[in-house]
Design a protein around this motif. Structure first.
Motif, short mmCIF file in Angstrom:
data_model
loop_
_atom_site.label_atom_id
_atom_site.label_comp_id
_atom_site.label_asym_id
_atom_site.label_seq_id
_atom_site.Cartn_x
_atom_site.Cartn_y
_atom_site.Cartn_z
N ALA A 1 -9.14 -2.53 -3.55
CA ALA A 1 -8.23 -1.98 -2.53
C ALA A 1 -8.31 -2.81 -1.26
CB ALA A 1 -8.59 -0.53 -2.25
N GLU B 1 -7.63 3.72 -3.16
CA GLU B 1 -8.71 4.05 -2.23
C GLU B 1 -9.22 5.47 -2.48
OE1 GLU B 1 -8.22 2.13 2.04
OE2 GLU B 1 -6.32 2.96 1.27
N ARG C 1 0.83 -1.20 0.00
CA ARG C 1 0.00 0.00 0.00
C ARG C 1 0.87 1.26 0.00
NH1 ARG C 1 -4.70 1.49 4.33
NH2 ARG C 1 -5.03 3.56 3.56
#
Length: 167
Positions: free
Chosen positions: A155, A98, A2
Motif C-alpha cells: 500500500a 490498507e 487509491r
C-alpha cells in the motif's frame, strides 16, 4: 489510484470482524494444540514440515526470549499500544488494501497478546525445515502479522510518487 472507503461504521465493521476472526481462529488452533499435545511434542508431517507444540516468551525469532521474564510486560505494553493505534487507524478513511493490512496486523497482535496474558508465552506450532536448518516455529497470528505488514508495504509503495508516475 487509491480508493478510499467512506468514513462510516458500516464500512469499518468488516475490517474489525476480520481482525476478530483472525484472532479467534488463531486461539482455537492454539487451544487444540495445547489440549492435544504435550509441550515439546513434534509430529512430522512431511520431509520439511512438523506440527509442534512449543512456546516463545520473546518476540519474532525468539528475540529476548531468555531475558528473565520482564519482556512479557514489555511486549504486552507494546501490543496494547499497537492495538490502540490500529483501532484508531481503522476508524479513518482508508484504502481497502490498507484496511485489510491493519486488520490482519490487529488480529495477529490480539492472537499473540492473548497467549502472553493467559500463558506467559506465545504458543507456536508450525515448524518448517530443510535438513538441519529450521525456521523458528510460528503460528497463525504470526502469518497474519507478516501478511498484514507485507500488504501495508505494498500500500505504501502504491502511494509512492514513483509508482504514481509509472501509471
Amino acid at each position: 489510484m487509491r480508493t478510499v472507503q467512506h468514513d462510516s461504521p458500516s464500512r469499518r465493521w468488516p475490517w474489525f470482524t476480520l481482525a476478530c476472526v483472525m484472532a479467534l481462529a488463531d486461539q482455537l488452533v492454539k487451544e487444540i494444540v495445547h489440549a492435544q499435545m504435550s509441550f515439546g511434542q513434534v509430529i512430522p508431517l512431511t520431509p520439511f514440515f512438523n506440527w509442534v507444540y512449543t512456546g516463545n516468551t520473546g518476540a519474532a525469532f525468539s528475540f529476548l526470549a531468555e531475558a528473565g521474564g520482564w519482556q512479557r510486560y514489555l511486549f504486552l505494553g507494546l501490543a496494547l499500544v499497537v492495538v490502540v493505534v490500529l483501532v484508531v487507524q481503522l476508524c479513518k478513511p482508508l484504502s481497502r488494501l490498507e484496511a485489510c493490512a491493519y486488520s490482519l496486523i490487529l488480529g495477529g497482535a490480539l492472537g499473540n497478546t492473548v497467549d502472553r496474558l493467559a500463558r506467559g508465552y506465545v504458543v507456536d506450532y508450525l515448524d518448517i525445515y530443510w535438513g538441519e536448518w529450521h525456521w523458528p516455529a510460528f503460528n497463525m497470528a504470526d502469518i497474519a502479522l507478516f501478511a498484514g505488514v507485507l500488504m501495508f508495504a505494498v500500500a505504501l509503495w502504491r502511494e509512492s510518487p514513483a509508482f504514481k508516475r509509472s501509471e
